[in-house]
Motif scaffolding. Structure first.
Motif, PDB file in Angstrom:
ATOM      1  N   VAL A  26      -5.037 -36.448 -28.084  1.00 22.85           N
ATOM      2  CA  VAL A  26      -4.104 -36.947 -29.091  1.00 22.85           C
ATOM      3  C   VAL A  26      -3.495 -38.237 -28.550  1.00 22.85           C
ATOM      4  CG1 VAL A  26      -2.095 -36.426 -30.520  1.00 22.85           C
ATOM      5  CG2 VAL A  26      -3.642 -34.581 -29.829  1.00 22.85           C
ATOM      6  N   LEU A  27      -3.614 -39.305 -29.331  1.00 23.69           N
ATOM      7  CA  LEU A  27      -3.090 -40.613 -28.957  1.00 23.69           C
ATOM      8  C   LEU A  27      -1.889 -40.931 -29.826  1.00 23.69           C
ATOM      9  CD1 LEU A  27      -6.527 -42.477 -28.868  1.00 23.69           C
ATOM     10  CD2 LEU A  27      -5.401 -41.245 -27.020  1.00 23.69           C
ATOM     11  N   TYR A  28      -0.822 -41.355 -29.200  1.00 20.53           N
ATOM     12  CA  TYR A  28       0.412 -41.676 -29.914  1.00 20.53           C
ATOM     13  C   TYR A  28       0.662 -43.176 -29.822  1.00 20.53           C
ATOM     14  CZ  TYR A  28       1.068 -36.657 -29.329  1.00 20.53           C
ATOM     15  OH  TYR A  28       0.901 -35.302 -29.337  1.00 20.53           O
ATOM     16  N   PHE A  29       0.997 -43.786 -30.944  1.00 21.47           N
ATOM     17  CA  PHE A  29       1.239 -45.219 -30.980  1.00 21.47           C
ATOM     18  C   PHE A  29       2.640 -45.503 -31.519  1.00 21.47           C
ATOM     19  CE2 PHE A  29      -3.329 -44.694 -31.176  1.00 21.47           C
ATOM     20  CZ  PHE A  29      -3.769 -45.624 -30.261  1.00 21.47           C
ATOM     21  N   ALA A  30       3.229 -46.599 -31.021  1.00 22.99           N
ATOM     22  CA  ALA A  30       4.523 -47.116 -31.507  1.00 22.99           C
ATOM     23  C   ALA A  30       5.573 -46.008 -31.584  1.00 22.99           C
ATOM     24  CB  ALA A  30       4.326 -47.826 -32.840  1.00 22.99           C
ATOM     25  N   ARG A  31       6.169 -45.799 -32.748  1.00 18.21           N
ATOM     26  CA  ARG A  31       7.269 -44.845 -32.902  1.00 18.21           C
ATOM     27  C   ARG A  31       6.836 -43.418 -32.540  1.00 18.21           C
ATOM     28  NH1 ARG A  31      12.248 -43.400 -32.964  1.00 18.21           N
ATOM     29  NH2 ARG A  31      13.149 -42.400 -34.779  1.00 18.21           N
ATOM     30  N   SER A  32       5.594 -43.060 -32.831  1.00 15.02           N
ATOM     31  CA  SER A  32       5.161 -41.697 -32.489  1.00 15.02           C
ATOM     32  C   SER A  32       5.151 -41.495 -30.974  1.00 15.02           C
ATOM     33  CB  SER A  32       3.787 -41.374 -33.093  1.00 15.02           C
ATOM     34  OG  SER A  32       2.758 -42.124 -32.494  1.00 15.02           O
ATOM     35  N   ALA A  33       4.816 -42.541 -30.210  1.00 11.20           N
ATOM     36  CA  ALA A  33       4.845 -42.447 -28.743  1.00 11.20           C
ATOM     37  C   ALA A  33       6.285 -42.290 -28.260  1.00 11.20           C
ATOM     38  CB  ALA A  33       4.197 -43.672 -28.116  1.00 11.20           C
ATOM     39  N   GLU A  34       7.208 -43.002 -28.899  1.00 12.19           N
ATOM     40  CA  GLU A  34       8.627 -42.873 -28.530  1.00 12.19           C
ATOM     41  C   GLU A  34       9.117 -41.451 -28.789  1.00 12.19           C
ATOM     42  OE1 GLU A  34      10.961 -45.762 -30.664  1.00 12.19           O
ATOM     43  OE2 GLU A  34       9.552 -47.365 -30.156  1.00 12.19           O
ATOM     44  N   LEU A  35       8.778 -40.912 -29.950  1.00 12.96           N
ATOM     45  CA  LEU A  35       9.251 -39.573 -30.321  1.00 12.96           C
ATOM     46  C   LEU A  35       8.601 -38.476 -29.477  1.00 12.96           C
ATOM     47  CD1 LEU A  35       9.330 -40.016 -34.195  1.00 12.96           C
ATOM     48  CD2 LEU A  35      11.311 -39.837 -32.672  1.00 12.96           C
ATOM     49  N   GLY A  37       7.339 -38.968 -26.471  1.00 15.19           N
ATOM     50  CA  GLY A  37       7.656 -39.195 -25.071  1.00 15.19           C
ATOM     51  C   GLY A  37       6.435 -39.448 -24.202  1.00 15.19           C
ATOM     52  N   LEU A  38       5.282 -39.701 -24.825  1.00 14.44           N
ATOM     53  CA  LEU A  38       4.071 -40.023 -24.083  1.00 14.44           C
ATOM     54  C   LEU A  38       3.085 -40.732 -25.013  1.00 14.44           C
ATOM     55  CD1 LEU A  38       1.975 -36.785 -23.567  1.00 14.44           C
ATOM     56  CD2 LEU A  38       3.908 -36.921 -25.082  1.00 14.44           C
ATOM     57  N   ARG A  39       2.067 -41.325 -24.411  1.00 12.04           N
ATOM     58  CA  ARG A  39       1.082 -42.085 -25.192  1.00 12.04           C
ATOM     59  C   ARG A  39      -0.184 -41.298 -25.491  1.00 12.04           C
ATOM     60  NH1 ARG A  39       2.606 -46.702 -26.711  1.00 12.04           N
ATOM     61  NH2 ARG A  39       4.113 -47.902 -25.544  1.00 12.04           N
ATOM     62  N   CYS A  40      -0.507 -40.335 -24.644  1.00 13.29           N
ATOM     63  CA  CYS A  40      -1.687 -39.508 -24.913  1.00 13.29           C
ATOM     64  C   CYS A  40      -1.568 -38.185 -24.181  1.00 13.29           C
ATOM     65  CB  CYS A  40      -2.974 -40.233 -24.535  1.00 13.29           C
ATOM     66  SG  CYS A  40      -3.115 -40.565 -22.784  1.00 13.29           S
ATOM     67  N   GLU A  41      -2.290 -37.202 -24.692  1.00 16.89           N
ATOM     68  CA  GLU A  41      -2.335 -35.885 -24.070  1.00 16.89           C
ATOM     69  C   GLU A  41      -3.526 -35.133 -24.640  1.00 16.89           C
ATOM     70  OE1 GLU A  41       0.941 -33.259 -25.042  1.00 16.89           O
ATOM     71  OE2 GLU A  41       1.049 -34.112 -27.056  1.00 16.89           O
ATOM     72  N   THR A  42      -3.846 -34.033 -24.009  1.00 14.96           N
ATOM     73  CA  THR A  42      -4.908 -33.158 -24.485  1.00 14.96           C
ATOM     74  C   THR A  42      -4.257 -31.887 -25.002  1.00 14.96           C
ATOM     75  OG1 THR A  42      -6.446 -34.052 -22.855  1.00 14.96           O
ATOM     76  CG2 THR A  42      -6.997 -31.918 -23.821  1.00 14.96           C
ATOM     77  N   LEU A  43      -4.628 -31.501 -26.229  1.00  8.73           N
ATOM     78  CA  LEU A  43      -4.090 -30.286 -26.829  1.00  8.73           C
ATOM     79  C   LEU A  43      -5.231 -29.360 -27.224  1.00  8.73           C
ATOM     80  CD1 LEU A  43      -1.316 -31.637 -29.243  1.00  8.73           C
ATOM     81  CD2 LEU A  43      -1.020 -30.631 -26.983  1.00  8.73           C
ATOM     82  N   SER A  44      -4.968 -28.065 -27.173  1.00  7.84           N
ATOM     83  CA  SER A  44      -5.917 -27.062 -27.644  1.00  7.84           C
ATOM     84  C   SER A  44      -5.554 -26.706 -29.075  1.00  7.84           C
ATOM     85  CB  SER A  44      -5.840 -25.823 -26.757  1.00  7.84           C
ATOM     86  OG  SER A  44      -6.685 -24.820 -27.274  1.00  7.84           O
ATOM     87  N   VAL A  45      -6.502 -26.911 -29.992  1.00  9.79           N
ATOM     88  CA  VAL A  45      -6.268 -26.648 -31.408  1.00  9.79           C
ATOM     89  C   VAL A  45      -7.477 -25.898 -31.977  1.00  9.79           C
ATOM     90  CG1 VAL A  45      -4.795 -28.681 -31.706  1.00  9.79           C
ATOM     91  CG2 VAL A  45      -7.249 -28.872 -32.119  1.00  9.79           C
ATOM     92  N   ALA A  75      -5.480 -40.409 -37.844  1.00 12.05           N
ATOM     93  CA  ALA A  75      -6.903 -40.728 -37.729  1.00 12.05           C
ATOM     94  C   ALA A  75      -7.584 -39.699 -36.824  1.00 12.05           C
ATOM     95  CB  ALA A  75      -7.098 -42.128 -37.162  1.00 12.05           C
ATOM     96  N   VAL A  76      -8.745 -39.243 -37.244  1.00 13.34           N
ATOM     97  CA  VAL A  76      -9.544 -38.303 -36.466  1.00 13.34           C
ATOM     98  C   VAL A  76     -10.910 -38.954 -36.259  1.00 13.34           C
ATOM     99  CG1 VAL A  76     -10.573 -36.003 -36.394  1.00 13.34           C
ATOM    100  CG2 VAL A  76      -8.322 -36.326 -37.439  1.00 13.34           C
ATOM    101  N   ARG A  77     -11.316 -39.086 -35.001  1.00 14.07           N
ATOM    102  CA  ARG A  77     -12.571 -39.777 -34.661  1.00 14.07           C
ATOM    103  C   ARG A  77     -12.610 -41.179 -35.271  1.00 14.07           C
ATOM    104  NH1 ARG A  77     -14.403 -34.402 -35.592  1.00 14.07           N
ATOM    105  NH2 ARG A  77     -14.864 -34.941 -37.725  1.00 14.07           N
ATOM    106  N   GLY A  93     -13.059 -32.857 -27.207  1.00 12.70           N
ATOM    107  CA  GLY A  93     -12.983 -34.264 -26.833  1.00 12.70           C
ATOM    108  C   GLY A  93     -12.733 -35.213 -27.982  1.00 12.70           C
ATOM    109  N   ASP A  94     -12.688 -34.719 -29.217  1.00 10.22           N
ATOM    110  CA  ASP A  94     -12.398 -35.600 -30.346  1.00 10.22           C
ATOM    111  C   ASP A  94     -11.055 -36.288 -30.150  1.00 10.22           C
ATOM    112  OD1 ASP A  94     -14.728 -35.154 -31.728  1.00 10.22           O
ATOM    113  OD2 ASP A  94     -13.836 -33.870 -33.266  1.00 10.22           O
ATOM    114  N   GLU A  95     -10.953 -37.493 -30.682  1.00 10.37           N
ATOM    115  CA  GLU A  95      -9.704 -38.249 -30.626  1.00 10.37           C
ATOM    116  C   GLU A  95      -8.942 -38.099 -31.931  1.00 10.37           C
ATOM    117  OE1 GLU A  95     -10.260 -42.177 -27.838  1.00 10.37           O
ATOM    118  OE2 GLU A  95     -10.057 -42.435 -29.982  1.00 10.37           O
TER     119      GLU A  95
END
Length: 105
Positions: A26-35, A37-45, A75-77, A93-95
């Motif tokens: 999961v990639l976070y940009f701009a305001r979503s990264a601020e909220l 508290g990070l720019r990317c992470e791996t989540l199990s879904v 956005a997915v992939r 591994g999908d983005e």
């Protein structure tokens, strides 16, 4: 005597409520990264999930993201997805990108 392996091993698991899960980036940009508290992470879904359910899974981890729910681009992939009942079939591994609106004139 051979044990059968293969597709049966890929079925649902009682451990996760019967739905297969996978790790996505999961990639976070701009305001979503601020909220978040990070720019990317791996989540199990869950591998099969609607776009809205995927958003809700992410918001469970980062509740502050709910503030931008109606403004976010998802956005997915690298393909834009509307938040709704569109079924996604995710692969390990999908983005997944969370892109808030970009201001400018």
């Amino acid at each position: 005597r051979r044990r059968r392996r293969g597709p049966a091993a890929e079925g649902s698991s009682p451990r996760d409520g019967g739905s297969m899960r996978c790790q996505v980036s999961v990639l976070y940009f701009a305001r979503s990264a601020e909220l978040a508290g990070l720019r990317c992470e791996t989540l199990s879904v869950p591998r099969e999930i609607t776009s809205l359910q995927l958003w809700e899974e992410i918001v469970k981890v980062h509740p502050r993201l709910a503030l931008i729910r109606d403004q976010v681009i998802f956005a997915v992939r690298q393909e834009y997805v509307l938040l709704g009942d569109q079924l996604l079939v995710l692969q390990p591994g999908d983005e997944v990108a969370i892109i808030p609106p970009i201001s400018g004139g």
